[in-house]
Scaffold this motif. Structure first.
Motif, short mmCIF file in Angstrom:
data_model
loop_
_atom_site.label_atom_id
_atom_site.label_comp_id
_atom_site.label_asym_id
_atom_site.label_seq_id
_atom_site.Cartn_x
_atom_site.Cartn_y
_atom_site.Cartn_z
N LEU A 24 0.99 -1.23 0.20
CA LEU A 24 0.11 -0.01 -0.04
C LEU A 24 0.79 1.28 0.04
CD1 LEU A 24 -2.88 -0.81 2.65
CD2 LEU A 24 -3.15 -0.47 0.12
N CYS A 25 2.20 1.04 0.44
CA CYS A 25 3.11 2.46 0.45
C CYS A 25 3.84 2.67 -0.73
CB CYS A 25 3.61 2.01 1.76
SG CYS A 25 2.55 2.15 3.12
N ARG A 26 3.73 2.04 -1.69
CA ARG A 26 4.58 2.51 -2.81
C ARG A 26 4.09 3.68 -3.42
NH1 ARG A 26 2.97 -3.01 -4.82
NH2 ARG A 26 4.51 -4.60 -4.00
N ARG A 27 4.71 4.42 -4.16
CA ARG A 27 4.90 5.68 -4.59
C ARG A 27 3.39 5.90 -5.42
NH1 ARG A 27 8.99 9.78 -6.93
NH2 ARG A 27 9.01 10.35 -4.57
N ALA A 28 2.99 4.85 -5.95
CA ALA A 28 2.01 4.69 -7.00
C ALA A 28 0.64 4.87 -6.19
CB ALA A 28 2.01 3.86 -8.19
N ALA A 29 0.88 3.82 -5.22
CA ALA A 29 -0.30 3.56 -4.34
C ALA A 29 -0.48 4.67 -3.30
CB ALA A 29 -0.19 2.28 -3.31
N LEU A 30 0.17 5.36 -2.99
CA LEU A 30 0.25 6.52 -2.16
C LEU A 30 -0.51 7.59 -2.81
CD1 LEU A 30 3.60 6.70 0.14
CD2 LEU A 30 1.26 6.08 0.63
N ALA A 31 -0.16 7.90 -4.11
CA ALA A 31 -0.38 8.78 -5.08
C ALA A 31 -2.13 8.45 -5.30
CB ALA A 31 0.21 8.87 -6.36
N ARG A 32 -2.42 7.34 -5.28
CA ARG A 32 -3.65 6.97 -5.65
C ARG A 32 -4.60 7.27 -4.41
NH1 ARG A 32 -5.57 1.00 -7.90
NH2 ARG A 32 -4.93 0.47 -5.91
N LEU A 33 -3.93 6.88 -3.15
CA LEU A 33 -4.77 7.15 -2.09
C LEU A 33 -5.20 8.65 -1.95
CD1 LEU A 33 -2.93 4.51 0.55
CD2 LEU A 33 -5.52 4.66 -0.06
N LEU A 34 -4.21 9.48 -2.07
CA LEU A 34 -4.16 10.79 -2.06
C LEU A 34 -5.25 11.30 -2.95
CD1 LEU A 34 -3.28 13.54 -0.94
CD2 LEU A 34 -1.59 13.66 -2.72
N ARG A 35 -5.26 10.93 -4.27
CA ARG A 35 -6.24 11.27 -5.35
C ARG A 35 -7.63 10.75 -4.76
NH1 ARG A 35 -2.49 9.20 -8.92
NH2 ARG A 35 -3.87 7.10 -9.26
N TYR A 36 -7.73 9.44 -4.05
CA TYR A 36 -9.02 8.93 -3.42
C TYR A 36 -9.49 9.98 -2.43
CZ TYR A 36 -12.23 6.08 -1.19
OH TYR A 36 -13.23 5.52 -0.83
N ALA A 37 -8.67 10.32 -1.37
CA ALA A 37 -8.92 11.30 -0.57
C ALA A 37 -9.45 12.77 -1.10
CB ALA A 37 -7.91 11.64 0.56
N VAL A 38 -8.82 13.22 -2.03
CA VAL A 38 -9.19 14.40 -2.62
C VAL A 38 -10.58 14.25 -3.18
CG1 VAL A 38 -8.68 16.21 -4.63
CG2 VAL A 38 -6.80 15.40 -2.76
N SER A 39 -10.75 13.07 -4.05
CA SER A 39 -12.10 13.04 -4.81
C SER A 39 -13.03 12.92 -3.55
CB SER A 39 -11.88 11.77 -5.54
OG SER A 39 -11.94 10.52 -4.83
N GLY A 40 -12.85 12.23 -2.77
CA GLY A 40 -13.93 12.09 -1.35
C GLY A 40 -14.12 13.47 -0.98
N GLY A 41 -13.25 14.41 -0.71
CA GLY A 41 -13.52 15.89 -0.24
C GLY A 41 -14.22 16.47 -1.22
N LEU A 42 -13.81 16.42 -2.46
CA LEU A 42 -14.96 17.19 -3.65
C LEU A 42 -16.39 16.31 -3.57
CD1 LEU A 42 -12.20 17.31 -6.48
CD2 LEU A 42 -13.08 18.90 -5.03
N SER A 43 -16.39 15.22 -3.43
CA SER A 43 -17.64 14.57 -3.58
C SER A 43 -18.37 15.03 -2.29
CB SER A 43 -17.54 13.11 -3.22
OG SER A 43 -18.82 12.54 -3.30
N ALA A 44 -18.01 15.16 -0.89
CA ALA A 44 -18.73 15.61 0.20
C ALA A 44 -18.97 17.27 0.03
CB ALA A 44 -17.95 15.47 1.40
N ALA A 45 -17.82 17.86 -0.69
CA ALA A 45 -18.20 19.46 -0.87
C ALA A 45 -19.52 19.55 -1.90
CB ALA A 45 -17.07 20.00 -1.36
N THR A 46 -19.54 18.62 -2.81
CA THR A 46 -20.68 18.55 -3.88
C THR A 46 -21.85 18.27 -3.22
OG1 THR A 46 -19.25 18.06 -5.43
CG2 THR A 46 -21.61 17.50 -5.92
N HIS A 47 -21.93 17.41 -2.32
CA HIS A 47 -23.10 16.90 -1.37
C HIS A 47 -23.68 18.06 -0.77
CE1 HIS A 47 -25.19 13.82 1.23
NE2 HIS A 47 -26.06 14.78 1.02
#
Length: 154
Positions: A24-47
């Motif tokens: 889970l801690c490879r650079r690509a996985a960390l980048a994907r987790l960060l994108r996931y967190a940002v998308s979750g924040g944007l989704s919550a803000a949209t709601h």
């Protein structure tokens, strides 16, 4: 990790290895987790934003306004996760229904956690909801990364 990677990832990599979470801690996985967190924040803000707009500008009662906000946030979340977070090649005819199934599973998890924690165990709502809000993104990420947006096998 390789020594050529920036030092900011080195400490995290050591921690991940010690915890047995190296994949889970490879650079690509960390980048994907960060994108996931940002998308979750944007989704919550949209709601929230759409719900507030429906309530304040369209004069809708809170529950229908929040329902509209939720529906729009599901579309935003799906598109962000499909196109940006997981960069999926899965077709919408496959990924769309799967995403809705995962969303239904998350709703069910939330309901079950609240029922057990608040109703059966008489726990405080805020604490029980906080537990559910920690579990839901983990469930969503696991299912969406491995099933919803997984590329088709050749």
């Amino acid at each position: 990790m390789r020594t050529t990677e920036p030092t900011r990832f080195a400490a995290l990599a050591r921690l991940c290895r010690r915890a047995g979470l190296a994949p889970l801690c490879r650079r690509a996985a960390l980048a994907r987790l960060l994108r996931y967190a940002v998308s979750g924040g944007l989704s919550a803000a949209t709601h929230l934003g759409v719900g507030l707009a429906c309530s304040a500008w369209a004069g809708m009662p809170p529950v229908p306004a929040s329902t509209v906000g939720f529906a729009v946030s599901v579309v935003v979340s799906y598109l962000l996760q499909h196109l940006w977070v997981f960069r999926s090649s899965a077709g919408h005819a496959v990924a769309g229904p799967r995403f809705l199934a995962v969303t239904a599973a998350a709703f069910t998890l939330n309901t079950v956690v609240l029922w057990i924690g608040a109703e059966l165990l008489d726990g405080p709502y805020a604490l029980v909801q906080a537990v559910a809000l920690l579990l839901i993104p983990a469930l969503n990420y696991a299912l969406n990364s491995r099933w919803t947006f997984a590329s088709a096998a050749p």
